[in-house]
Design a protein around this motif. Structure first.
Motif, short mmCIF file in Angstrom:
data_model
loop_
_atom_site.label_atom_id
_atom_site.label_comp_id
_atom_site.label_asym_id
_atom_site.label_seq_id
_atom_site.Cartn_x
_atom_site.Cartn_y
_atom_site.Cartn_z
N UNK A 184 1.08 -1.41 0.06
CA UNK A 184 0.19 0.17 0.43
C UNK A 184 1.03 1.63 -0.33
N UNK A 185 0.63 1.97 -0.97
CA UNK A 185 2.03 3.15 -1.47
C UNK A 185 0.33 4.50 -1.69
N UNK A 186 0.24 5.30 -0.74
CA UNK A 186 0.40 6.26 -0.94
C UNK A 186 1.72 7.70 -1.32
N UNK A 187 1.32 8.29 -2.47
CA UNK A 187 2.24 9.43 -3.08
C UNK A 187 1.43 10.51 -2.65
N UNK A 188 2.30 11.14 -1.94
CA UNK A 188 1.65 12.37 -1.42
C UNK A 188 1.31 13.53 -3.13
N UNK A 189 0.41 14.81 -2.00
CA UNK A 189 -0.28 15.44 -3.11
C UNK A 189 -1.63 15.71 -2.70
N UNK A 190 -2.16 16.31 -3.60
CA UNK A 190 -4.10 16.88 -3.55
C UNK A 190 -4.99 15.10 -3.78
N UNK A 191 -5.48 15.58 -2.26
CA UNK A 191 -6.46 13.56 -2.55
C UNK A 191 -7.74 14.01 -3.56
N UNK A 192 -8.74 13.31 -3.63
CA UNK A 192 -9.61 13.35 -4.69
C UNK A 192 -10.38 11.68 -4.57
N UNK A 193 -10.68 11.49 -3.23
CA UNK A 193 -11.89 11.08 -3.22
C UNK A 193 -13.07 10.55 -4.15
N UNK A 194 -13.54 10.37 -4.50
CA UNK A 194 -14.90 10.17 -5.19
C UNK A 194 -15.91 8.49 -6.20
N UNK A 195 -16.65 8.14 -5.93
CA UNK A 195 -17.25 7.64 -6.63
C UNK A 195 -18.56 7.38 -7.71
N UNK A 196 -18.58 6.68 -8.49
CA UNK A 196 -19.61 6.86 -9.45
C UNK A 196 -20.56 5.71 -9.59
N UNK A 197 -21.73 6.13 -10.28
CA UNK A 197 -22.35 5.22 -10.30
C UNK A 197 -22.80 4.98 -11.65
N UNK A 198 -21.98 3.57 -12.85
CA UNK A 198 -22.09 3.62 -14.16
C UNK A 198 -23.41 2.53 -14.01
N UNK A 199 -24.29 2.50 -14.57
CA UNK A 199 -24.27 1.16 -16.09
C UNK A 199 -25.47 0.82 -14.59
N UNK A 200 -26.59 2.36 -14.51
CA UNK A 200 -27.78 1.46 -13.77
C UNK A 200 -28.54 1.05 -14.20
#
Length: 399
Positions: A184-200
């Motif tokens: 598990x590697x986290x590269x420093x910088x701006x984080x953008x946590x986001x999920x999307x709904x597809x093919x509902x």
């Protein structure tokens, strides 16, 4: 016929970094006659394990976890332990992690080259020959490229053993047994946590019981469009016009979804009344894994669709009831009409009979009886008879 099948035994849970030792069948020795009264023993399977380590041995870590800047390099050790009673030769390499459509954690097949964190690892020994019941602590370096994107990069270090076996049709099959430890590697910088709904896709399934509600089934692909691994909780809400029959239900919690990967999810909502037109809202609430604090926090995502829920069975039942009631009313109306017609006919017959009797009474003679029941009296048409009394002679007449 020779087939290549990759079997990954590297992961079992989101929090598991090192995997217990795997087992693979050993080579089949040349059989020798067994002494009389002895018992033949099959060779024990070979087993091995892969865990994070240090220069002097495993240090209790469950996985390789790093937080590094772009361009940084770290040196670490991986322990490969042979638990078998004979030497074991294994291939050692690093690869990228993927999320399976069912939500499992896996690594790329052995023949597929990694393009992410797996390609940033350099191992000093790509092949190991480990004596029986021994361990080797292998050093490696992980170098983050200068242009690495911020966020989470997940992979693993794998020790694999190729074996050959026969399938049910007798074909020779090459099987790749793999054991690995996660990176598990986290590269420093701006984080953008986001999920999307597809093919509902949402549909309403009617129940076989017309007195029970149907079932709303929502299927969707939940994709991690950010750069941080996330877990998720899907839910579904259904309501008719003006919010009638509102119901909601939560689906099974989804395990971690790696950045760029997706999971197929299904949520079922039972007991939904068929109210002709339903508005179904599917919602996914993301959450951080392993108790991480994300700033900014991930926002929930939702999508509303309208589906038809025509109560065909209920309408058929109502039509049958209406038909039965209409038939009963028709039969009742006919009976009333028939009774009224019979009554009118009886009244008419009685009236005609009364009129006939009255007419007969009006034109008939007086009755010969005091009570008027005797035959009518006949007129007296006989010649009057002479009386026998002597007449007095007139004066001067002779007798």
């Amino acid at each position: 016929m020779r087939l290549s099948i990759a079997i990954t035994t590297a992961v079992a849970g989101a929090a598991l970094g090192a995997v217990p030792a795997a087992a693979a069948p050993g080579p089949t020795p040349t059989p020798t006659p067994a002494p009389s009264g002895s018992v033949s023993v099959r060779p024990a399977p070979v087993t091995w394990g892969v865990t994070p380590s240090s220069r002097t041995g495993p240090n209790g870590r469950a996985s390789f976890g790093y937080k590094l800047d772009p361009g940084a390099t770290v040196t670490d050790y991986v322990a490969v332990t042979n638990h078998s009673t004979r030497p074991l030769t294994l291939s050692l390499y690093a690869s990228d992690a993927v999320t399976t459509p069912q939500g499992g954690f896996d690594l790329l097949p052995g023949g597929q080259r990694p393009v992410d964190v797996g390609s940033w690892v350099r191992l000093t020994a790509p092949t190991l020959t480990i004596p029986s019941t021994s361990r080797m602590d292998v050093p490696f370096t992980l170098t983050v490229p200068e242009n690495a994107t911020p966020g989470d990069h997940v992979g693993g270090i794998v020790a694999s053993l190729a074996a050959t076996s026969a399938d049910g049709q007798g074909n020779q099959v090459a099987v790749d047994h793999r054991v690995g430890a996660r990176i598990y590697l986290r590269v420093t910088g701006a984080l953008r946590p986001a999920l999307a709904l597809e093919d509902l896709r949402v549909d309403h399934r009617a129940s076989g019981n017309p007195f029970a509600g149907g079932e709303v089934v929502a299927r969707a692909t939940i994709r991690n469009t950010g750069n941080v691994r996330l877990a998720a909780q899907p839910a579904v809400e259904s309501a008719g016009l003006l919010g009638l029959g509102r119901r909601s239900a939560s689906g099974a919690a989804l395990p971690e979804i790696l950045p760029g990967d997706a999971i197929a999810a299904t949520v079922r909502l039972p007991g939904v009344a068929p109210l002709f037109r339903l508005t179904v809202t599917t919602t996914v609430v993301p959450s951080a894994v392993e108790g991480q604090v994300l700033d900014p926090p991930p926002a929930e995502v939702s999508e509303a669709v309208s589906v038809w829920a025509v109560p065909w069975r209920q309408l058929l039942l109502v039509a049958l009831l209406v038909g039965v009631v209409a038939a009963l009313l028709m039969v009742r109306r006919r009976r009333r009409r028939r009774a009224a017609r019979d009554l009118a006919q009886a009244v008419a017959e009685a009236r005609d009979q009364g009129r006939a009797e009255a007419a007969a009474t009006a034109v008939g003679a007086p009755s010969g009886r005091p009570d008027g029941t005797g035959p009518p009296a006949q007129p007296d048409r006989s010649t009057p008879k002479a009386t026998s009394e002597p007449s007095t002679p007139a004066p001067g007449a002779h007798p």
